[in-house]
Scaffold this motif. Sequence first.
Motif, short mmCIF file in Angstrom:
data_model
loop_
_atom_site.label_atom_id
_atom_site.label_comp_id
_atom_site.label_asym_id
_atom_site.label_seq_id
_atom_site.Cartn_x
_atom_site.Cartn_y
_atom_site.Cartn_z
N TYR A 26 0.84 -1.20 0.00
CA TYR A 26 0.00 0.00 0.00
C TYR A 26 0.87 1.25 0.00
O TYR A 26 0.55 2.26 -0.61
CB TYR A 26 -0.92 -0.02 1.22
N ASN A 27 1.98 1.18 0.72
CA ASN A 27 3.03 2.18 0.62
C ASN A 27 4.35 1.48 0.95
O ASN A 27 4.36 0.32 1.33
CB ASN A 27 2.77 3.40 1.52
N GLU A 28 5.45 2.19 0.81
CA GLU A 28 6.75 1.54 0.96
C GLU A 28 7.05 1.11 2.40
O GLU A 28 7.95 0.32 2.63
CB GLU A 28 7.86 2.48 0.46
N LYS A 29 6.28 1.63 3.36
CA LYS A 29 6.48 1.24 4.75
C LYS A 29 5.68 -0.01 5.12
O LYS A 29 5.97 -0.66 6.11
CB LYS A 29 6.09 2.40 5.68
N MET A 30 4.65 -0.31 4.33
CA MET A 30 3.80 -1.47 4.60
C MET A 30 4.21 -2.64 3.73
O MET A 30 3.56 -2.96 2.72
CB MET A 30 2.32 -1.14 4.34
N ILE A 31 5.30 -3.29 4.09
CA ILE A 31 5.73 -4.47 3.34
C ILE A 31 6.01 -5.60 4.32
O ILE A 31 6.13 -5.39 5.53
CB ILE A 31 6.98 -4.19 2.49
N GLN A 32 6.11 -6.80 3.77
CA GLN A 32 6.43 -7.98 4.56
C GLN A 32 7.62 -8.70 3.91
O GLN A 32 7.76 -8.71 2.69
CB GLN A 32 5.24 -8.94 4.64
N LEU A 33 8.46 -9.29 4.75
CA LEU A 33 9.62 -10.05 4.30
C LEU A 33 9.43 -11.51 4.68
O LEU A 33 8.83 -11.81 5.73
CB LEU A 33 10.91 -9.51 4.93
N PHE A 34 9.96 -12.43 3.85
CA PHE A 34 9.72 -13.85 4.07
C PHE A 34 11.04 -14.62 4.09
O PHE A 34 11.98 -14.31 3.37
CB PHE A 34 8.84 -14.41 2.93
N SER A 35 11.08 -15.65 4.94
CA SER A 35 12.28 -16.47 5.02
C SER A 35 11.94 -17.88 5.48
O SER A 35 10.80 -18.18 5.84
CB SER A 35 13.30 -15.84 5.98
N ASP A 36 12.95 -18.75 5.46
CA ASP A 36 12.82 -20.15 5.92
C ASP A 36 11.57 -20.82 5.31
O ASP A 36 10.76 -21.39 6.03
CB ASP A 36 12.76 -20.20 7.44
N ILE A 37 11.46 -20.74 3.99
CA ILE A 37 10.31 -21.30 3.29
C ILE A 37 10.52 -22.77 3.02
O ILE A 37 11.55 -23.18 2.49
CB ILE A 37 10.08 -20.55 1.96
#
Length: 212
Positions: free
Chosen positions: A196-207
């Motif tokens: 929605y904006n550059e501050k509202m992001i999610q990061l993913f790991s250990d998939i």
Amino acid sequence: MNTLITMIFAAALTTGISAAEPSLRFADSFKDGNLKGNTIWKSPKKSWSVENNCLRPSGKIAFESVSTSDFKPLEDGTFKLSFKVKFTSGEKSGNNRFTIKLRDSRSQYACYSATIAQGTSNNCKLAIEQNHKIKEIATMSPKKAFFFEPGKMVNVEFSRNTDGHLILRVDGVIRMEATDSTLKRFDTLQFTDRCYNEKMIQLFSDIKLFNN
């Protein structure tokens, strides 16, 4: 002698049960520092990167997605996907969300999807997408809303068993569940950030992806 035969037979049965346990299709911790090392990941605008062992979107593209088909297709309708997610914003909003999808390229990328938002049940749902139509099959109860502490990794699991029972767990607790028997084959895994904006992001790991 009869006792020995019984023990051998029992051992054979046990071996058979173990063989039916979930098998790992792929795992990626992103320690290689790129999208083409252990598992090949693709994004339409090449906007995703690896940062501190995590998949990270640029945050500049609405509904920014990344996917992989770098695994043997799941053919029996079951899957178990586990991963860790880190929210960068603590804003409780239906716009502060991400979606995971198990898709089938042979069926115009029909899929089961799970959408999770930050600290609210707004826009949180399980759905089936088929023939370019989206059908909600479960929504999150307000009591099941989960606040992701910004900057902290949280465990998430999305699974489907042989009975078609879909379950989404966050931090070990079932947040949504539904049963649907429509889709059987999956050969693509996709993550999408709302951005929605550059501050509202999610990061993913250990998939990790298993058959279930």
